[in-house]
Design an enzyme around this catalytic site. Structure first.
Site, PDB file in Angstrom:
ATOM      1  N   HIS A 284       1.010  -1.213  -0.041  1.00 17.20           N
ATOM      2  CA  HIS A 284      -0.068  -0.036   0.103  1.00 17.20           C
ATOM      3  C   HIS A 284       0.964   1.405   0.084  1.00 17.20           C
ATOM      4  O   HIS A 284       1.071   1.773   1.139  1.00 17.20           O
ATOM      5  CB  HIS A 284      -0.891   0.120   1.368  1.00 17.20           C
ATOM      6  CG  HIS A 284      -1.937   0.994   1.148  1.00 17.20           C
ATOM      7  ND1 HIS A 284      -3.202   0.885   1.729  1.00 17.20           N
ATOM      8  CD2 HIS A 284      -1.885   2.299   0.642  1.00 17.20           C
ATOM      9  CE1 HIS A 284      -3.837   1.955   1.695  1.00 17.20           C
ATOM     10  NE2 HIS A 284      -3.086   2.821   1.002  1.00 17.20           N
TER      11      HIS A 284
ATOM     12  N   HIS B  77       1.383   4.817  -2.613  1.00 15.26           N
ATOM     13  CA  HIS B  77       0.894   5.504  -3.788  1.00 15.26           C
ATOM     14  C   HIS B  77       2.461   6.010  -4.131  1.00 15.26           C
ATOM     15  O   HIS B  77       2.822   6.861  -3.834  1.00 15.26           O
ATOM     16  CB  HIS B  77      -0.273   6.780  -3.660  1.00 15.26           C
ATOM     17  CG  HIS B  77      -1.346   5.997  -2.953  1.00 15.26           C
ATOM     18  ND1 HIS B  77      -2.420   5.664  -3.762  1.00 15.26           N
ATOM     19  CD2 HIS B  77      -1.610   5.708  -1.718  1.00 15.26           C
ATOM     20  CE1 HIS B  77      -3.344   5.179  -2.979  1.00 15.26           C
ATOM     21  NE2 HIS B  77      -2.948   5.197  -1.693  1.00 15.26           N
TER      22      HIS B  77
ATOM     23  N   HIS C 218      -9.438   0.688  -1.781  1.00 17.56           N
ATOM     24  CA  HIS C 218      -9.432   1.532  -0.161  1.00 17.56           C
ATOM     25  C   HIS C 218     -10.819   1.651   0.262  1.00 17.56           C
ATOM     26  O   HIS C 218     -11.925   1.795  -0.287  1.00 17.56           O
ATOM     27  CB  HIS C 218      -9.264   3.050  -0.426  1.00 17.56           C
ATOM     28  CG  HIS C 218      -7.855   3.217  -0.770  1.00 17.56           C
ATOM     29  ND1 HIS C 218      -7.083   2.427  -1.630  1.00 17.56           N
ATOM     30  CD2 HIS C 218      -6.942   4.070  -0.285  1.00 17.56           C
ATOM     31  CE1 HIS C 218      -5.890   2.830  -1.794  1.00 17.56           C
ATOM     32  NE2 HIS C 218      -5.547   3.951  -0.856  1.00 17.56           N
TER      33      HIS C 218
ATOM     34  N   GLU D  21     -11.606   3.330   5.745  1.00 14.69           N
ATOM     35  CA  GLU D  21     -10.506   4.411   6.264  1.00 14.69           C
ATOM     36  C   GLU D  21     -11.497   5.649   6.665  1.00 14.69           C
ATOM     37  O   GLU D  21     -11.607   5.553   8.022  1.00 14.69           O
ATOM     38  CB  GLU D  21      -9.827   4.959   5.233  1.00 14.69           C
ATOM     39  CG  GLU D  21      -8.681   5.957   5.498  1.00 14.69           C
ATOM     40  CD  GLU D  21      -7.904   6.521   4.488  1.00 14.69           C
ATOM     41  OE1 GLU D  21      -7.077   7.237   4.954  1.00 14.69           O
ATOM     42  OE2 GLU D  21      -8.372   6.763   3.592  1.00 14.69           O
TER      43      GLU D  21
ATOM     44  N   ASP E 119       1.498   4.025   2.575  1.00 16.68           N
ATOM     45  CA  ASP E 119       0.679   4.984   1.938  1.00 16.68           C
ATOM     46  C   ASP E 119       1.226   5.973   1.206  1.00 16.68           C
ATOM     47  O   ASP E 119       1.507   5.699   0.115  1.00 16.68           O
ATOM     48  CB  ASP E 119      -0.301   5.333   2.990  1.00 16.68           C
ATOM     49  CG  ASP E 119      -1.669   5.779   2.544  1.00 16.68           C
ATOM     50  OD1 ASP E 119      -1.951   5.687   1.410  1.00 16.68           O
ATOM     51  OD2 ASP E 119      -2.341   6.374   3.227  1.00 16.68           O
ATOM     52  N   ASP E 120       1.328   7.242   1.597  1.00 18.60           N
ATOM     53  CA  ASP E 120       1.907   8.397   0.725  1.00 18.60           C
ATOM     54  C   ASP E 120       3.006   8.992   2.019  1.00 18.60           C
ATOM     55  O   ASP E 120       2.906   9.908   2.538  1.00 18.60           O
ATOM     56  CB  ASP E 120       1.034   9.313   0.757  1.00 18.60           C
ATOM     57  CG  ASP E 120      -0.345   8.882  -0.024  1.00 18.60           C
ATOM     58  OD1 ASP E 120      -0.323   8.980  -1.418  1.00 18.60           O
ATOM     59  OD2 ASP E 120      -1.342   8.537   0.610  1.00 18.60           O
TER      60      ASP E 120
END
Length: 351
Positions: free
Chosen positions: A20, A22, A200, A203, A281-282
């Site tokens: 996961h 991006h 996703h 969340e 994630d980011d």
């Protein structure tokens, strides 16, 4: 809570799979400025420091606003190549052995960047990474859920000439007002094409979105999924069906999904038998790559060496890998945890 020094060392060195992340979310401010200068893009920030200060967002939408602004500097294959190689180097340093990387083509095609430019730049970097770092990877094309399903269909069709470059499709961006069923038809089409499916869910959206992603979209993995804790029957199902959740602790903290990591439900879900995995994630925006997420999680929650072994194992078990390669990675993880002491060795008595 502090982590035992030996365990801290082990969680840094354990082989991991990142499922996961991006790729656009790995754009560090320094690279954004470098690409802006190279491409003559004017940024609304006078310096790297000013841009970094703007990362003080408070929720998913304010994060997405700056995320898309940062992506505006990505114009050429070289830009996508450089961004991807920067991520790979950080991942390798954190002992990530395999990554399944999300990319958002609509973010770029909406700006006039051809989808081939995006895919070729990222793919070329990953091909070099395999040779240079023995870094295993694959790509997952994500649809932006705040856009229409028709736009998602157009994106999927545009990507088909590059079908050999990605292994699955996903669904990201804001959950609010964009339930899984909005994309039922395009996920059916992707499944017919033999693509893996992830989304996703749960969340900022409710636990019901996790159930809907499983039942309507037929996904194999849930990205985030932390709201599953609100539904005991869903937790039992996730454990029974071995549906992995790709949890991103620092992201959850930064976006106020779980402001206090000590209250994060991942330990409770792990103990309930859910296949929890940890990811970044980011990372450029949320303050940490893989090891930072592992370290913060172990510092906040009562996790031990057995949990760490399980989390590392889960990451490879949940990966979309050929059986033989998956078995090799799992053997590597098991050997690491069986061969390396989990506490400092006793000091030998003086002669």
């Amino acid at each position: 809570m502090t982590i035992d020094a030996a365990l801290a060392d082990k969680i840094r060195r354990t082989p991991k799979a990142e499922l996961h992340v991006h790729i656009e979310g790995t754009l560090e401010p320094e690279l954004i400025f470098r690409l802006a200068q190279r491409n003559h893009v004017n940024l609304p920030y006078p310096s790297v420091e000013a841009l970094r200060a703007a990362y003080a967002f408070t929720d998913l939408q304010s994060f997405l606003d700056i995320y898309y602004a940062g992506a505006s500097v990505l114009l050429t294959e070289e830009d996508f190549f450089d961004m991807t190689m920067d991520y790979v180097k950080r991942a390798v340093a954190d002992n990530v052995r395999h990554a399944e990387i999300f990319f958002d083509p609509q973010t770029h095609t909406a700006r006039g960047v051809p989808i081939g430019t995006v895919i070729d730049g990222i793919s070329d970097a990953l091909a070099q990474a395999r040779t240079e770092y023995d870094f295993s990877s694959s790509l997952i094309l994500c649809f932006l859920r705040h856009l229409s399903e028709e736009d998602a269909f157009a994106t999927l069709e545009a990507a088909l000439p590059y079908r050999d470059r990605f292994v699955g499709v996903g669904l990201d961006s804001s959950e609010k007002g964009n339930p899984p069923e909005k994309f039922a038809r395009v996920f059916t089409r992707a499944r017919e094409l033999g693509l893996h499916l992830v989304a996703h869910a749960g969340e900022e959206g409710p636990a019901q979105y996790v159930t809907d992603a499983l039942d309507i979209l037929k996904v194999e993995r849930i990205d985030h999924g932390v709201r599953s804790i609100d539904d005991a029957a869903l937790i039992e199902r996730l454990a029974r069906e071995r549906v992995a959740l790709t949890v991103c602790p620092l992201s959850n903290q930064k976006l106020k999904v779980h402001p206090d990591l000590s209250e994060h439900p991942l330990k409770r879900m792990l103990d309930a038998g859910v296949a929890i995995t940890l990811h970044s994630d980011d990372p450029a925006y949320f303050g940490g790559y893989m090891n930072a997420n592992w370290e913060a999680t172990f510092a906040a929650l009562p996790l031990d060496a057995a949990d760490a072994h399980k989390l590392a194992r889960n990451s490879f078990e949940a990966a979309f890998l050929p059986p033989m390669q998956k078995a090799e990675f799992l053997a590597e993880v098991d050997h690491f945890w069986s061969a390396t002491p989990t506490s400092p060795p006793a000091t030998a008595p003086a002669a």
